[in-house]
Design an enzyme around this catalytic site. Structure first.
Site, PDB file in Angstrom:
ATOM      1  N   CYS A 152       0.813  -1.222   0.000  1.00 40.91           N
ATOM      2  CA  CYS A 152       0.000   0.000   0.000  1.00 40.91           C
ATOM      3  C   CYS A 152       0.843   1.267   0.000  1.00 40.91           C
ATOM      4  O   CYS A 152       0.588   2.197  -0.764  1.00 40.91           O
ATOM      5  CB  CYS A 152      -0.899   0.037   1.238  1.00 40.91           C
ATOM      6  SG  CYS A 152      -2.107  -1.274   1.332  1.00 40.91           S
ATOM      7  N   VAL A 156       0.461   4.189  -2.730  1.00 38.84           N
ATOM      8  CA  VAL A 156      -0.210   5.444  -2.377  1.00 38.84           C
ATOM      9  C   VAL A 156       0.659   6.642  -2.751  1.00 38.84           C
ATOM     10  O   VAL A 156       0.163   7.671  -3.241  1.00 38.84           O
ATOM     11  CB  VAL A 156      -0.556   5.463  -0.873  1.00 38.84           C
ATOM     12  CG1 VAL A 156      -0.960   6.862  -0.426  1.00 38.84           C
ATOM     13  CG2 VAL A 156      -1.685   4.485  -0.583  1.00 38.84           C
TER      14      VAL A 156
END
Length: 522
Positions: A152, A156
């Protein structure tokens, strides 16, 4: 609260002793826990139709999911290649989770590295981490390839894997010719099956560029097979054996069978078996590529069709009698090899087993949950046995899959009551089994909490769990079994019918009351 060294007890009997029970009681007081009566009141409410209606309105919360994140799937795919070290560009905690998850299922140490991104990398980007990580991992573990995926954090902030890896090679962190395929695998979308697909596409792209210069479909006389995200090592062995029996030359694109089942003979093997780089480069020359779990291999399929100009023949997962028949007939059609006599005999033995056990399985109702191909193959086999799928849950299934699944169920007299759910979790299934009780559930270890809750409501509400699928954490060595092919169908059949008989024995054990049905012969 000490143990006696002469008698080391496991957690269950140990924690049942008075001293531990007293400690638990004091802990409840300290935490100002709700009274047991209130907990029971809420529990009973969560088993009602009123609560079910509220539960199914849930949109922004998942409770007990039936899926894992993308990079976990990418790691499993990478493990299937010769002397390959899965490399995750992201935080250390994520990779520790992946290793632990696979360790609990496969009972093997899992070699995977992380470049340990922390807060500073989240602000300034993770290129420095990749530089140091690639260099250190190659020196320490001496892989021939590192397959890079992301978590993640890297996704991101928008880290550019291609640029970072290219820059690392330009600066001499790893040699220019060192194999470093990569895939973007954001954890916040998709699931483990998408991560597996993304990583295989990334590896095949790396070794087989878009041009087909020097390649010719069919020139090597082989058949490519893609197993997909697969938690049963026995399936690799079954597929290999069936193809060998037919005299078919093949390449498995990702084969983690050996590295996830290393013998305990005193020698540590960080790398074992796996698909070689040469086999990847040669794969475009194959006759065809068969996707054994086609519902989650869309990107790989598209790449092979568009860039290799190779046919990807349509098949379903080879589970059960019909699924295996179709697989073997397709292999025979593509390769011109006849189905061997040994496989015909094996098929006959499966048919004999189905005839022997039909009366015990006919009409039994099952709630089934898991990944799309596995669930579809299992439901198809259940209906071959005269059993009836009742609730079919696939959290990572698509609308297209749900439509195909519904059609398959409605085309059979044994699938008329079935309800198909995509995007739903095990807390939804909990409401479903309280509302409309099946005889059994089939799925991963996580279903055991639903069995506990149904038993708590009363013995007549209990829905026993049959452990088939991924992951299996609370039983040993089931991952060594097969669920594909005739052999896999035999294993599933034995598991189903013997669970029914074991349950019948449990229900007829009361002396003088129910033991008139405690028969020695079933």
């Amino acid at each position: 609260m000490t143990q006696d060294v002469g008698k080391i007890e496991q957690g269950f009997p140990l924690f049942n002793k008075d001293e531990y029970q007293d400690a638990f009681a004091r802990k409840r007081v300290f935490e100002e826990a709700y009274p047991l009566e209130k907990i029971e009141e809420v529990f009973q409410w969560t088993t009602t139709e009123e609560y079910k209606a509220l539960n199914f309105k849930r949109e922004l919360l998942t409770v007990n999911p039936i899926k894992v994140c993308q990079p976990l799937g990418a790691v499993l795919c990478a493990l299937g290649f010769h002397k390959t070290l899965p490399y995750v560009h992201g935080s250390q905690g994520c990779v520790a989770y992946f290793r632990t998850y696979f360790n609990r299922h496969f009972r093997e140490p899992i070699a995977t590295v992380s470049d340990s991104m922390t807060e500073d990398a989240a602000v300034f980007g993770g290129q420095k981490n990749i530089f140091e990580g690639l260099e250190n991992a190659k020196k320490m573990y001496e892989p021939e390839m590192m397959a890079v995926s992301t978590t993640c954090m890297a996704e991101v902030i928008g880290d550019d894997l291609h640029a970072f890896i290219t820059n690392a090679k330009k600066q001499g962190k790893v040699p220019e010719d060192f194999a470093t395929p990569f895939a973007n695998t954001p954890s916040f979308v998709g699931s483990h099956i998408n991560g597996w697909d993304n990583m295989l596409e990334g590896i095949l792209k790396y070794f087989t560029p878009k041009d087909m210069e020097g390649k010719e479909v069919g020139s090597n006389g082989k058949l490519n097979l893609v197993m997909g995200f697969e938690g049963y090592l026995g399936n690799f062995r079954v597929i290999k054996r069936m193809l060998t029996d037919m005299g078919v030359q093949y390449t498995l694109l990702s084969d983690p069978e050996e590295v996830l089942d290393v013998p305990a003979d005193g020698e540590f093997r960080m790398y074992a078996g796996g698909t070689t780089q040469d086999e990847c480069r040669d794969a475009p020359n194959a006759l065809d590529t068969l996707m054994l779990q086609p519902w989650h291999l869309n990107k790989t399929k598209k790449f092979i069709q568009e860039h290799w100009n190779q046919k990807v023949s349509e098949i379903a997962i080879p589970m059960g009698l019909a699924g295996t028949d179709e697989f073997l007939m397709k292999v025979a059609e593509i390769t011109g090899k006849p189905i061997s006599e040994s496989l015909e005999k094996e098929r006959g033995r499966l048919v004999d087993m189905m005839a022997d056990s039909n009366q015990w399985l006919h009409g039994k109702k099952y709630s089934v949950f898991g990944d799309p191909d596995f669930v579809m193959g299992l439901c198809r086999m259940l209906m071959e046995l005269g059993a009836e799928p009742l609730h079919v849950l696939c959290q990572n299934g698509s609308k297209k899959w749900a439509k195909a699944m519904t059609k398959m169920l409605k085309d059979s007299p044994y699938g008329q009551e079935a309800e198909v759910y995509v995007g739903k979790d095990l807390w939804h299934l909990r409401s479903l089994v309280f509302s409309k009780k099946p005889d059994y559930m089939i799925g991963s270890s996580y279903g055991k909490y639903i069995q506990r809750d149904t038993l708590h409501k009363g013995k007549e509400f209990e829905v026993p769990l049959i452990r088939l699928g991924f992951p299996i954490f609370d039983r040993h060595h089931l991952h060594r079994e097969a669920t594909m092919g005739y052999e896999g169908a035999m294993y599933i059949l034995k598991t189903l019918v013997n669970t029914v008989m074991e349950r019948m024995d449990q229900d007829t054990m009361i002396m003088g009351q129910t033991d008139y049905a405690l028969d020695l012969v079933r």
